[in-house]
Write an enzyme that holds these catalytic residues in place. Structure first.
Site, PDB file in Angstrom:
ATOM      1  N   PHE A   1       0.857  -1.192   0.000  1.00  0.00           N
ATOM      2  CA  PHE A   1       0.000   0.000   0.000  1.00  0.00           C
ATOM      3  C   PHE A   1       0.893   1.242   0.000  1.00  0.00           C
ATOM      4  CE2 PHE A   1      -2.671   3.266   1.725  1.00  0.00           C
ATOM      5  CZ  PHE A   1      -3.969   2.924   1.407  1.00  0.00           C
ATOM      6  N   GLY A  26      13.624  -7.598   3.540  1.00  0.00           N
ATOM      7  CA  GLY A  26      12.392  -7.111   4.143  1.00  0.00           C
ATOM      8  C   GLY A  26      12.692  -5.786   4.825  1.00  0.00           C
ATOM      9  N   LYS A  81      10.856  -2.425  -8.247  1.00  0.00           N
ATOM     10  CA  LYS A  81      11.533  -3.544  -7.587  1.00  0.00           C
ATOM     11  C   LYS A  81      11.145  -4.886  -8.223  1.00  0.00           C
ATOM     12  CE  LYS A  81      14.026  -1.340  -4.518  1.00  0.00           C
ATOM     13  NZ  LYS A  81      15.495  -1.349  -4.614  1.00  0.00           N
ATOM     14  N   GLN A 118       2.992   2.149  -2.421  1.00  0.00           N
ATOM     15  CA  GLN A 118       4.271   1.985  -3.134  1.00  0.00           C
ATOM     16  C   GLN A 118       4.079   1.427  -4.549  1.00  0.00           C
ATOM     17  OE1 GLN A 118       7.061  -0.190  -0.447  1.00  0.00           O
ATOM     18  NE2 GLN A 118       8.134   1.773  -0.457  1.00  0.00           N
ATOM     19  N   TYR A 143       7.375   2.166  -6.371  1.00  0.00           N
ATOM     20  CA  TYR A 143       8.523   1.418  -5.837  1.00  0.00           C
ATOM     21  C   TYR A 143       8.369  -0.083  -6.123  1.00  0.00           C
ATOM     22  CZ  TYR A 143      11.897   0.089  -2.092  1.00  0.00           C
ATOM     23  OH  TYR A 143      12.936  -0.424  -1.357  1.00  0.00           O
TER      24      TYR A 143
HETATM   25  N1  CAA Z   1      -3.694  -1.460   3.796  1.00  0.00           N
HETATM   26  C1  CAA Z   1      -4.949  -1.026   3.607  1.00  0.00           C
HETATM   27  N2  CAA Z   1      -5.336   0.242   3.831  1.00  0.00           N
HETATM   28  C2  CAA Z   1      -4.419   1.082   4.295  1.00  0.00           C
HETATM   29  C3  CAA Z   1      -3.094   0.710   4.528  1.00  0.00           C
HETATM   30  C4  CAA Z   1      -2.729  -0.636   4.266  1.00  0.00           C
HETATM   31  N3  CAA Z   1      -1.506  -1.098   4.450  1.00  0.00           N
HETATM   32  N4  CAA Z   1      -2.410   1.772   4.959  1.00  0.00           N
HETATM   33  C5  CAA Z   1      -3.279   2.805   5.017  1.00  0.00           C
HETATM   34  N5  CAA Z   1      -4.502   2.375   4.621  1.00  0.00           N
HETATM   35  C6  CAA Z   1      -5.741   3.157   4.529  1.00  0.00           C
HETATM   36  C7  CAA Z   1      -5.957   3.955   5.824  1.00  0.00           C
HETATM   37  O1  CAA Z   1      -6.622   3.174   6.770  1.00  0.00           O
HETATM   38  C8  CAA Z   1      -6.778   5.119   5.336  1.00  0.00           C
HETATM   39  O2  CAA Z   1      -8.108   4.702   5.178  1.00  0.00           O
HETATM   40  P1  CAA Z   1      -9.331   5.725   5.444  1.00  0.00           P
HETATM   41  O3  CAA Z   1      -9.159   6.817   4.434  1.00  0.00           O
HETATM   42  O4  CAA Z   1     -10.529   4.870   5.231  1.00  0.00           O
HETATM   43  O5  CAA Z   1      -9.124   6.173   6.871  1.00  0.00           O
HETATM   44  C9  CAA Z   1      -6.225   5.388   3.922  1.00  0.00           C
HETATM   45  O6  CAA Z   1      -5.583   4.157   3.518  1.00  0.00           O
HETATM   46  C10 CAA Z   1      -5.213   6.488   3.880  1.00  0.00           C
HETATM   47  O7  CAA Z   1      -4.159   6.164   4.812  1.00  0.00           O
HETATM   48  P2  CAA Z   1      -3.263   7.290   5.474  1.00  0.00           P
HETATM   49  O8  CAA Z   1      -4.123   8.270   6.201  1.00  0.00           O
HETATM   50  O9  CAA Z   1      -2.158   6.624   6.225  1.00  0.00           O
HETATM   51  O10 CAA Z   1      -2.716   8.020   4.168  1.00  0.00           O
HETATM   52  P3  CAA Z   1      -1.472   8.918   4.059  1.00  0.00           P
HETATM   53  O11 CAA Z   1      -1.611   9.603   2.745  1.00  0.00           O
HETATM   54  O12 CAA Z   1      -1.263   9.739   5.281  1.00  0.00           O
HETATM   55  O13 CAA Z   1      -0.266   7.872   3.996  1.00  0.00           O
HETATM   56  C11 CAA Z   1       1.189   6.287   3.005  1.00  0.00           C
HETATM   57  C12 CAA Z   1      -0.183   6.944   2.950  1.00  0.00           C
HETATM   58  C13 CAA Z   1       2.279   7.356   2.824  1.00  0.00           C
HETATM   59  C14 CAA Z   1       1.289   5.313   1.885  1.00  0.00           C
HETATM   60  C15 CAA Z   1       1.371   5.608   4.385  1.00  0.00           C
HETATM   61  O14 CAA Z   1       0.308   4.715   4.566  1.00  0.00           O
HETATM   62  C16 CAA Z   1       2.668   4.848   4.481  1.00  0.00           C
HETATM   63  O15 CAA Z   1       3.729   5.422   4.732  1.00  0.00           O
HETATM   64  N6  CAA Z   1       2.610   3.518   4.289  1.00  0.00           N
HETATM   65  C17 CAA Z   1       3.808   2.642   4.390  1.00  0.00           C
HETATM   66  C18 CAA Z   1       4.468   2.506   3.069  1.00  0.00           C
HETATM   67  C19 CAA Z   1       5.668   1.622   3.245  1.00  0.00           C
HETATM   68  O16 CAA Z   1       5.612   0.530   3.793  1.00  0.00           O
HETATM   69  N7  CAA Z   1       6.826   2.062   2.730  1.00  0.00           N
HETATM   70  C20 CAA Z   1       8.036   1.308   2.886  1.00  0.00           C
HETATM   71  C21 CAA Z   1       9.200   2.262   2.996  1.00  0.00           C
HETATM   72  S1  CAA Z   1      10.714   1.430   3.402  1.00  0.00           S
HETATM   73  C22 CAA Z   1      11.083   0.617   2.003  1.00  0.00           C
HETATM   74  O17 CAA Z   1      10.507   0.788   0.972  1.00  0.00           O
HETATM   75  C23 CAA Z   1      12.228  -0.369   2.101  1.00  0.00           C
HETATM   76  C24 CAA Z   1      11.794  -1.685   1.659  1.00  0.00           C
HETATM   77  O18 CAA Z   1      12.133  -2.096   0.562  1.00  0.00           O
HETATM   78  C25 CAA Z   1      10.995  -2.524   2.565  1.00  0.00           C
END
Ligand code: CAA
Length: 248
Positions: A150, A186, A159, A152, A155
Protein backbone atom coordinates in the site's frame (compact mmCIF):
# COMPACT_ATOMS: atom_id res chain seq x y z
CA UNK A 1 45.33 -2.14 -12.71
CA UNK A 2 44.09 -3.30 -9.29
CA UNK A 3 45.74 -6.37 -7.76
CA UNK A 4 42.73 -7.14 -5.57
CA UNK A 5 39.22 -7.89 -6.78
CA UNK A 6 37.11 -4.77 -7.31
CA UNK A 7 33.45 -4.28 -6.37
CA UNK A 8 31.29 -1.31 -7.32
CA UNK A 9 28.33 -0.53 -5.04
CA UNK A 10 25.72 2.08 -6.00
CA UNK A 11 23.81 3.99 -3.35
CA UNK A 12 26.69 3.05 -1.10
CA UNK A 13 26.15 5.58 1.64
CA UNK A 14 22.68 4.51 2.76
CA UNK A 15 21.97 1.99 5.51
CA UNK A 16 22.24 -1.22 3.50
CA UNK A 17 24.85 0.22 1.10
CA UNK A 18 27.22 1.09 3.95
CA UNK A 19 26.93 -2.42 5.40
CA UNK A 20 27.62 -3.92 1.96
CA UNK A 21 30.79 -1.80 1.66
CA UNK A 22 31.96 -3.03 5.08
CA UNK A 23 31.26 -6.64 4.22
CA UNK A 24 32.99 -6.59 0.82
CA UNK A 25 35.95 -4.57 2.13
CA UNK A 26 36.50 -7.11 4.92
CA UNK A 27 36.37 -9.86 2.27
CA UNK A 28 39.39 -8.15 0.67
CA UNK A 29 37.73 -6.28 -2.19
CA UNK A 30 38.64 -2.80 -3.27
CA UNK A 31 35.21 -1.17 -3.09
CA UNK A 32 34.10 1.74 -5.26
CA UNK A 33 31.28 3.39 -3.34
CA UNK A 34 29.17 5.62 -5.56
CA UNK A 35 27.28 8.71 -4.51
CA UNK A 36 25.32 11.42 -6.26
CA UNK A 37 27.40 14.15 -7.96
CA UNK A 38 27.41 17.25 -5.75
CA UNK A 39 27.60 15.17 -2.55
CA UNK A 40 31.41 14.95 -2.52
CA UNK A 41 31.81 16.54 0.88
CA UNK A 42 29.27 14.28 2.61
CA UNK A 43 30.91 11.32 0.85
CA UNK A 44 34.26 12.30 2.41
CA UNK A 45 32.60 12.62 5.85
CA UNK A 46 31.05 9.17 5.39
CA UNK A 47 34.42 7.68 4.44
CA UNK A 48 36.06 9.12 7.57
CA UNK A 49 33.24 8.10 9.91
CA UNK A 50 33.07 4.52 8.67
CA UNK A 51 36.84 3.87 9.08
CA UNK A 52 37.13 1.19 6.42
CA UNK A 53 40.15 -1.09 6.79
CA UNK A 54 43.31 -0.32 4.80
CA UNK A 55 41.70 2.40 2.69
CA UNK A 56 39.91 -0.30 0.73
CA UNK A 57 36.83 1.84 0.02
CA UNK A 58 36.99 4.72 -2.45
CA UNK A 59 34.18 7.10 -3.29
CA UNK A 60 32.99 7.81 -6.82
CA UNK A 61 30.47 10.39 -8.02
CA UNK A 62 27.96 8.70 -10.35
CA UNK A 63 24.47 9.80 -11.34
CA UNK A 64 22.83 6.42 -11.87
CA UNK A 65 19.98 8.12 -13.77
CA UNK A 66 22.30 9.59 -16.42
CA UNK A 67 22.98 7.06 -19.20
CA UNK A 68 25.75 9.10 -20.88
CA UNK A 69 27.57 9.96 -17.66
CA UNK A 70 27.44 6.32 -16.49
CA UNK A 71 28.85 5.17 -19.83
CA UNK A 72 31.84 7.52 -19.72
CA UNK A 73 32.57 7.33 -15.95
CA UNK A 74 32.43 3.53 -15.92
CA UNK A 75 34.66 3.30 -19.01
CA UNK A 76 37.25 5.34 -17.10
CA UNK A 77 36.81 3.11 -14.04
CA UNK A 78 37.48 -0.02 -16.10
CA UNK A 79 40.58 1.61 -17.62
CA UNK A 80 41.86 2.67 -14.18
CA UNK A 81 41.23 -0.60 -12.34
CA UNK A 82 41.54 -3.07 -15.22
CA UNK A 83 38.55 -5.12 -14.08
CA UNK A 84 35.35 -4.86 -12.06
CA UNK A 85 34.50 -8.21 -10.51
CA UNK A 86 31.32 -7.46 -8.58
CA UNK A 87 28.54 -4.97 -9.23
CA UNK A 88 25.92 -4.32 -6.54
CA UNK A 89 22.96 -2.33 -7.89
CA UNK A 90 21.74 -0.94 -4.59
CA UNK A 91 20.74 2.67 -5.32
CA UNK A 92 17.10 3.22 -4.56
CA UNK A 93 14.63 5.83 -3.36
CA UNK A 94 11.03 5.91 -2.15
CA UNK A 95 8.31 8.44 -2.92
CA UNK A 96 5.50 6.73 -1.00
CA UNK A 97 1.94 7.88 -1.54
CA UNK A 98 -1.33 6.32 -2.62
CA UNK A 99 -1.63 5.90 -6.38
CA UNK A 100 -4.62 8.28 -6.42
CA UNK A 101 -2.36 11.06 -5.16
CA UNK A 102 0.85 10.05 -6.97
CA UNK A 103 2.27 12.65 -9.36
CA UNK A 104 4.00 11.60 -12.54
CA UNK A 105 7.19 13.06 -11.04
CA UNK A 106 6.93 10.74 -8.01
CA UNK A 107 6.42 7.82 -10.37
CA UNK A 108 9.25 8.84 -12.69
CA UNK A 109 11.80 9.61 -9.97
CA UNK A 110 11.42 6.14 -8.52
CA UNK A 111 11.43 4.33 -11.87
CA UNK A 112 14.51 6.29 -13.02
CA UNK A 113 16.55 5.76 -9.88
CA UNK A 114 15.50 2.21 -9.04
CA UNK A 115 15.00 0.67 -12.49
CA UNK A 116 16.54 2.71 -15.33
CA UNK A 117 19.74 2.77 -13.29
CA UNK A 118 20.07 -0.97 -13.93
CA UNK A 119 20.54 -0.30 -17.63
CA UNK A 120 22.81 2.70 -17.09
CA UNK A 121 25.20 1.09 -14.62
CA UNK A 122 25.06 -2.56 -15.62
CA UNK A 123 25.55 -2.35 -19.37
CA UNK A 124 29.01 -0.68 -19.39
CA UNK A 125 30.30 -3.13 -16.75
CA UNK A 126 28.54 -6.12 -18.28
CA UNK A 127 30.56 -5.82 -21.51
CA UNK A 128 33.77 -5.86 -19.51
CA UNK A 129 32.69 -8.79 -17.28
CA UNK A 130 31.76 -10.85 -20.36
CA UNK A 131 35.15 -10.13 -21.94
CA UNK A 132 37.04 -11.11 -18.80
CA UNK A 133 34.93 -14.29 -18.51
CA UNK A 134 33.71 -13.80 -14.95
CA UNK A 135 31.68 -11.45 -12.82
CA UNK A 136 28.95 -11.16 -10.24
CA UNK A 137 25.96 -8.84 -10.54
CA UNK A 138 23.75 -8.52 -7.46
CA UNK A 139 20.58 -6.43 -7.58
CA UNK A 140 18.97 -5.21 -4.37
CA UNK A 141 15.23 -5.51 -4.81
CA UNK A 142 12.67 -5.60 -1.96
CA UNK A 143 10.01 -7.69 -0.28
CA UNK A 144 7.61 -5.09 -1.68
CA UNK A 145 8.56 -5.92 -5.27
CA UNK A 146 7.24 -9.41 -4.55
CA UNK A 147 4.18 -8.83 -2.39
CA UNK A 148 3.21 -5.23 -3.28
CA UNK A 149 2.74 -2.54 -0.65
CA UNK A 150 0.00 0.00 0.00
CA UNK A 151 1.45 3.39 -0.99
CA UNK A 152 4.27 1.99 -3.13
CA UNK A 153 2.89 1.40 -6.65
CA UNK A 154 5.96 3.15 -8.06
CA UNK A 155 8.52 1.42 -5.84
CA UNK A 156 6.96 -2.04 -6.12
CA UNK A 157 6.81 -1.71 -9.93
CA UNK A 158 10.51 -0.86 -10.07
CA UNK A 159 11.53 -3.54 -7.59
CA UNK A 160 9.48 -6.22 -9.39
CA UNK A 161 11.12 -5.07 -12.65
CA UNK A 162 14.53 -5.70 -11.11
CA UNK A 163 13.61 -9.35 -10.62
CA UNK A 164 12.63 -9.81 -14.28
CA UNK A 165 15.88 -8.11 -15.28
CA UNK A 166 17.85 -10.42 -12.97
CA UNK A 167 16.39 -13.59 -14.45
CA UNK A 168 16.75 -12.43 -18.06
CA UNK A 169 20.33 -11.23 -17.68
CA UNK A 170 21.21 -14.46 -15.85
CA UNK A 171 20.16 -16.39 -18.96
CA UNK A 172 22.23 -14.15 -21.24
CA UNK A 173 25.31 -14.02 -19.02
CA UNK A 174 25.75 -17.66 -17.97
CA UNK A 175 27.82 -18.55 -21.04
CA UNK A 176 30.29 -15.78 -20.12
CA UNK A 177 30.82 -16.96 -16.54
CA UNK A 178 28.83 -14.05 -15.10
CA UNK A 179 26.14 -14.74 -12.48
CA UNK A 180 23.22 -12.38 -11.83
CA UNK A 181 21.17 -12.60 -8.65
CA UNK A 182 18.85 -10.46 -6.57
CA UNK A 183 18.51 -10.00 -2.83
CA UNK A 184 15.08 -9.00 -1.52
CA UNK A 185 15.41 -7.47 1.95
CA UNK A 186 12.39 -7.11 4.14
CA UNK A 187 12.04 -4.13 6.47
CA UNK A 188 15.54 -3.28 7.66
CA UNK A 189 16.80 -0.87 10.33
CA UNK A 190 17.89 1.92 7.96
CA UNK A 191 17.12 5.64 7.69
CA UNK A 192 14.64 4.83 4.90
CA UNK A 193 12.51 2.70 7.22
CA UNK A 194 13.10 5.00 10.21
CA UNK A 195 11.40 7.75 8.17
CA UNK A 196 8.06 5.88 8.34
CA UNK A 197 5.44 7.14 10.78
CA UNK A 198 5.59 5.33 14.15
CA UNK A 199 2.12 3.80 13.80
CA UNK A 200 2.89 2.56 10.26
CA UNK A 201 6.16 1.02 11.43
CA UNK A 202 4.47 -0.63 14.42
CA UNK A 203 1.85 -2.21 12.18
CA UNK A 204 4.59 -3.47 9.84
CA UNK A 205 6.61 -4.99 12.70
CA UNK A 206 3.47 -6.76 13.87
CA UNK A 207 3.36 -8.56 10.47
CA UNK A 208 6.94 -9.90 10.81
CA UNK A 209 7.03 -13.31 12.50
CA UNK A 210 10.45 -12.52 13.99
CA UNK A 211 8.88 -9.28 15.39
CA UNK A 212 11.90 -7.16 14.52
CA UNK A 213 13.59 -5.40 11.63
CA UNK A 214 16.56 -6.94 9.82
CA UNK A 215 19.95 -5.43 10.56
CA UNK A 216 21.84 -4.03 7.54
CA UNK A 217 24.63 -6.53 8.33
CA UNK A 218 22.22 -9.45 7.95
CA UNK A 219 21.46 -8.25 4.43
CA UNK A 220 25.06 -7.39 3.53
CA UNK A 221 26.44 -10.81 4.42
CA UNK A 222 24.25 -12.41 1.78
CA UNK A 223 25.83 -10.12 -0.81
CA UNK A 224 29.28 -11.32 0.28
CA UNK A 225 28.08 -14.89 -0.12
CA UNK A 226 26.61 -14.35 -3.59
CA UNK A 227 29.85 -12.63 -4.63
CA UNK A 228 31.99 -15.52 -3.36
CA UNK A 229 33.30 -18.54 -5.28
CA UNK A 230 30.99 -20.73 -3.16
CA UNK A 231 27.98 -19.24 -4.97
CA UNK A 232 29.23 -19.93 -8.51
CA UNK A 233 26.28 -22.18 -9.43
CA UNK A 234 23.60 -19.77 -8.17
CA UNK A 235 22.21 -17.52 -10.86
CA UNK A 236 18.85 -15.92 -11.66
CA UNK A 237 17.86 -16.38 -8.01
CA UNK A 238 16.13 -13.96 -5.65
CA UNK A 239 17.15 -14.45 -2.02
CA UNK A 240 14.45 -13.34 0.42
CA UNK A 241 15.63 -12.03 3.80
CA UNK A 242 12.50 -10.86 5.58
CA UNK A 243 12.10 -12.62 8.93
CA UNK A 244 9.25 -14.71 7.51
CA UNK A 245 7.07 -11.72 6.57
CA UNK A 246 6.48 -13.02 3.04
CA UNK A 247 6.92 -16.58 1.82
CA UNK A 248 6.01 -17.62 -1.69
N1 CAA B 1 -3.69 -1.46 3.80
C1 CAA B 1 -4.95 -1.03 3.61
N2 CAA B 1 -5.34 0.24 3.83
C2 CAA B 1 -4.42 1.08 4.30
C3 CAA B 1 -3.09 0.71 4.53
C4 CAA B 1 -2.73 -0.64 4.27
N3 CAA B 1 -1.51 -1.10 4.45
N4 CAA B 1 -2.41 1.77 4.96
C5 CAA B 1 -3.28 2.80 5.02
N5 CAA B 1 -4.50 2.37 4.62
C6 CAA B 1 -5.74 3.16 4.53
C7 CAA B 1 -5.96 3.96 5.82
O1 CAA B 1 -6.62 3.17 6.77
C8 CAA B 1 -6.78 5.12 5.34
O2 CAA B 1 -8.11 4.70 5.18
P1 CAA B 1 -9.33 5.72 5.44
O3 CAA B 1 -9.16 6.82 4.43
O4 CAA B 1 -10.53 4.87 5.23
O5 CAA B 1 -9.12 6.17 6.87
C9 CAA B 1 -6.23 5.39 3.92
O6 CAA B 1 -5.58 4.16 3.52
C10 CAA B 1 -5.21 6.49 3.88
O7 CAA B 1 -4.16 6.16 4.81
P2 CAA B 1 -3.26 7.29 5.47
O8 CAA B 1 -4.12 8.27 6.20
O9 CAA B 1 -2.16 6.62 6.22
O10 CAA B 1 -2.72 8.02 4.17
P3 CAA B 1 -1.47 8.92 4.06
O11 CAA B 1 -1.61 9.60 2.74
O12 CAA B 1 -1.26 9.74 5.28
O13 CAA B 1 -0.27 7.87 4.00
C11 CAA B 1 1.19 6.29 3.00
C12 CAA B 1 -0.18 6.94 2.95
C13 CAA B 1 2.28 7.36 2.82
C14 CAA B 1 1.29 5.31 1.88
C15 CAA B 1 1.37 5.61 4.38
O14 CAA B 1 0.31 4.71 4.57
C16 CAA B 1 2.67 4.85 4.48
O15 CAA B 1 3.73 5.42 4.73
N6 CAA B 1 2.61 3.52 4.29
C17 CAA B 1 3.81 2.64 4.39
C18 CAA B 1 4.47 2.51 3.07
C19 CAA B 1 5.67 1.62 3.24
O16 CAA B 1 5.61 0.53 3.79
N7 CAA B 1 6.83 2.06 2.73
C20 CAA B 1 8.04 1.31 2.89
C21 CAA B 1 9.20 2.26 3.00
S1 CAA B 1 10.71 1.43 3.40
C22 CAA B 1 11.08 0.62 2.00
O17 CAA B 1 10.51 0.79 0.97
C23 CAA B 1 12.23 -0.37 2.10
C24 CAA B 1 11.79 -1.69 1.66
O18 CAA B 1 12.13 -2.10 0.56
C25 CAA B 1 11.00 -2.52 2.57
Amino acid sequence: MSESKVALVTGAMGGIGTAICHSLASDGYTVLATHRPGKESSAQDWLQEEVFSEGRVKTLALDVCDTTACGSTLKDVIEDYGHIDVLVNNAGITRDTTFKRMSFEQWEDVINTNLHSLFNVTQPLFHSMCEQGNGRIINITSINGLKGQFGQANYAAAKAGMIGFTKSLALESARFGVTVNAVAPGYTATPMVAALADDVLDSIKAQIPEKRLATPKEIAESISYLASDAAGFITGETLNINGGQYMH
